[in-house]
Design a protein around this motif. Structure first.
Motif, mmCIF file in Angstrom:
data_model
loop_
_atom_site.group_PDB
_atom_site.id
_atom_site.type_symbol
_atom_site.label_atom_id
_atom_site.label_comp_id
_atom_site.label_asym_id
_atom_site.label_seq_id
_atom_site.Cartn_x
_atom_site.Cartn_y
_atom_site.Cartn_z
ATOM 1 N N THR A 171 19.262 54.577 15.329
ATOM 2 C CA THR A 171 19.982 54.875 16.568
ATOM 3 C C THR A 171 21.489 54.703 16.419
ATOM 4 O O THR A 171 22.254 55.380 17.075
ATOM 5 N N ILE A 172 21.902 53.763 15.573
ATOM 6 C CA ILE A 172 23.337 53.572 15.442
ATOM 7 C C ILE A 172 23.851 54.004 14.078
ATOM 8 O O ILE A 172 25.046 54.120 13.864
ATOM 9 N N ILE A 215 34.005 52.658 -1.327
ATOM 10 C CA ILE A 215 33.829 53.085 0.069
ATOM 11 C C ILE A 215 32.432 53.671 0.272
ATOM 12 O O ILE A 215 31.741 53.366 1.241
ATOM 13 N N MET A 216 31.990 54.505 -0.668
ATOM 14 C CA MET A 216 30.671 55.136 -0.556
ATOM 15 C C MET A 216 29.556 54.097 -0.509
ATOM 16 O O MET A 216 28.554 54.279 0.170
ATOM 17 N N ARG A 217 29.753 53.021 -1.256
ATOM 18 C CA ARG A 217 28.713 51.998 -1.358
ATOM 19 C C ARG A 217 28.395 51.363 -0.014
ATOM 20 O O ARG A 217 27.291 50.861 0.204
ATOM 21 N N SER A 218 29.333 51.372 0.910
ATOM 22 C CA SER A 218 29.057 50.720 2.188
ATOM 23 C C SER A 218 28.358 51.647 3.181
ATOM 24 O O SER A 218 28.058 51.246 4.290
ATOM 25 N N GLY A 219 28.069 52.868 2.774
ATOM 26 C CA GLY A 219 27.260 53.762 3.608
ATOM 27 C C GLY A 219 27.800 53.938 5.014
ATOM 28 O O GLY A 219 27.097 53.704 6.000
ATOM 29 N N LEU A 220 29.037 54.366 5.137
ATOM 30 C CA LEU A 220 29.701 54.471 6.438
ATOM 31 C C LEU A 220 29.061 55.493 7.375
ATOM 32 O O LEU A 220 28.546 56.510 6.939
ATOM 33 N N SER A 221 29.128 55.193 8.663
ATOM 34 C CA SER A 221 28.794 56.197 9.682
ATOM 35 C C SER A 221 30.071 56.979 9.986
ATOM 36 O O SER A 221 31.177 56.587 9.590
ATOM 37 N N GLU A 224 32.504 54.773 11.731
ATOM 38 C CA GLU A 224 33.157 53.794 10.856
ATOM 39 C C GLU A 224 34.230 54.458 9.990
ATOM 40 O O GLU A 224 35.284 53.872 9.730
ATOM 41 N N ALA A 225 33.962 55.683 9.541
ATOM 42 C CA ALA A 225 34.974 56.403 8.759
ATOM 43 C C ALA A 225 36.225 56.611 9.610
ATOM 44 O O ALA A 225 37.356 56.437 9.147
ATOM 45 N N ARG A 226 36.009 56.931 10.894
ATOM 46 C CA ARG A 226 37.155 57.125 11.786
ATOM 47 C C ARG A 226 37.880 55.800 12.042
ATOM 48 O O ARG A 226 39.106 55.750 12.144
ATOM 49 N N THR A 227 37.100 54.709 12.127
ATOM 50 C CA THR A 227 37.708 53.387 12.314
ATOM 51 C C THR A 227 38.647 53.066 11.153
ATOM 52 O O THR A 227 39.774 52.580 11.349
#
Lengths: 244, 244
Positions: A171-172, A215-221, A224-227
């Motif tokens: 969901t998130i 960066i890829m390793r943290s699996g961004l949403s 989060e990329a925009r943050t």
């Protein structure tokens, strides 16, 4: 499919029957059978420890002997802590759960038999069981009755559990699109370039690759990329302000 | 390799710390850390419940905050019952145990963090953890602290356990040689032939095959094959006696 019954032979303490009922409820088991308990039944201590599993205690059946208790079952696996001098297959809890599930799915009425707190199962009880279950432990091997039921119940549930070993909340956790990620990478690298971060220039390519991997390793949403882009904007603005 | 530490945050009942210590001992864990327990320490109730694991309680370390307790660890996984609104990977206990073992083997100092009985872990504690562990349960999901430690300890031990899923005791289970089995088959079939058991004769081959399969399925030892031959001899003798 009928889930396995839990059969407790000659239990000595009502508390342990209560804890067993609660553990059964945690893992989707409901049929409890007692062979000649060494206390009055119903039992107050059992009620207290069962909190939330009163229905299992209420529908528990009592029998005076193992022969009567085991009579209707097609497959009975017995838990034992110590090695027994009898030639039966010994299952890990996981293998036992698989075998119970396969049999249950084929229509068999199955049960797991647990011995009393002190003496365990006697030879007559063992002779009525198809095979044995031993829970692996470290040198310190004494598990109480409630714990043994908990571990077998847990393996029973696991044997049909399809939860991914590792997951994120869907969901998130909308993983970022490659567009969003590329935007982030280029934004960051542009600002780092402007700040003369890449030094020596010959190492630029390696440095970029390592930063992208981190960066890829943290699996961004997407969010989060925009943050992170927002943080870059803020940091850069602050820097220029400081230089004024 | 250092096994994972068990860190209990704000435990409310000494009993549960004792049960946790005992469960740790069962499965080869020894480093216990308490964050701000809500009772006096050392604690009598903990001592009683820990029976056999007093050494773990004795060497337990206390810290006032999660930040101090978690400071030296390289990998911390947090157990949570309810879903949290934070984007972290959620592991099954089995996947968590594998991850902890791989990290421990690589030299990392690892820990499993458990929340207090009522409130669980707060957001600050969660933010210091690498990922989350959720124990699969049926609808009835409330596990107490001792049970949660037990299940994680069990998976930790299992993650390195090489016990065969199904085995027989090797000291007494010398599987029969094919010579012994063939001897048994031929003996039995000869006597059944003499007793005109195979009827109609056209079905003999199928009947023999089914009988042999039934015998093979029980995985006889040499001694057991001889026991059956002894029984055949006795039964045949008795029959002839009866016919006199």
């Amino acid at each position: 499919m009928i889930a396995p019954a839990v059969i407790l032979s000659h239990p000595q303490m009502g508390e342990n029957v209560g804890a067993a009922a609660r553990a059964m409820k945690n893992f989707g088991l409901s049929e409890l059978i007692l062979i000649a308990p060494k206390f009055e039944w119903p039992n107050d201590r059992a009620q207290i420890l069962a909190s939330g599993a009163a229905d299992i205690l209420k529908s528990a059946k009592l029998y005076p002997t193992a022969a009567e208790a085991l009579a209707p079952f097609n497959l009975v696996l017995a838990t034992t802590a110590r090695d027994r001098d009898i030639l039966k297959e010994i299952h890990t809890p996981e293998a036992a759960a698989r075998r119970l599930r396969v049999s249950s799915q084929a229509g068999a009425h199955t049960a797991i038999l647990f011995g009393g707190e002190r003496a365990g199962l006697d030879n007559n009880e063992m002779s009525l069981c198809d095979a044995v279950i031993t829970i692996p432990t470290a040198e310190f091997s004494s598990l109480n009755l409630g714990q043994a039921v908990l571990l077998l119940g847990y393996e029973w549930l696991k044997s049909a559990d399809t939860t991914a070993p590792v997951r994120t909340r869907s969901t998130i956790a909308v993983p970022a699109t490659r567009t969003e990620l590329t935007g982030l990478f280029e934004h960051l690298e542009r600002e780092l370039e402007a700040a003369q971060y890449f030094f020596p220039p010959a190492k630029r390519e390696t440095m970029v690759r390592n930063i992208r991997a981190m960066i890829m390793r943290s699996g961004l949403s997407d969010q989060e990329a925009r943050t992170i882009r927002g943080m870059i904007v803020a940091l850069v603005r602050n820097k220029y302000r400081g230089q004024k």
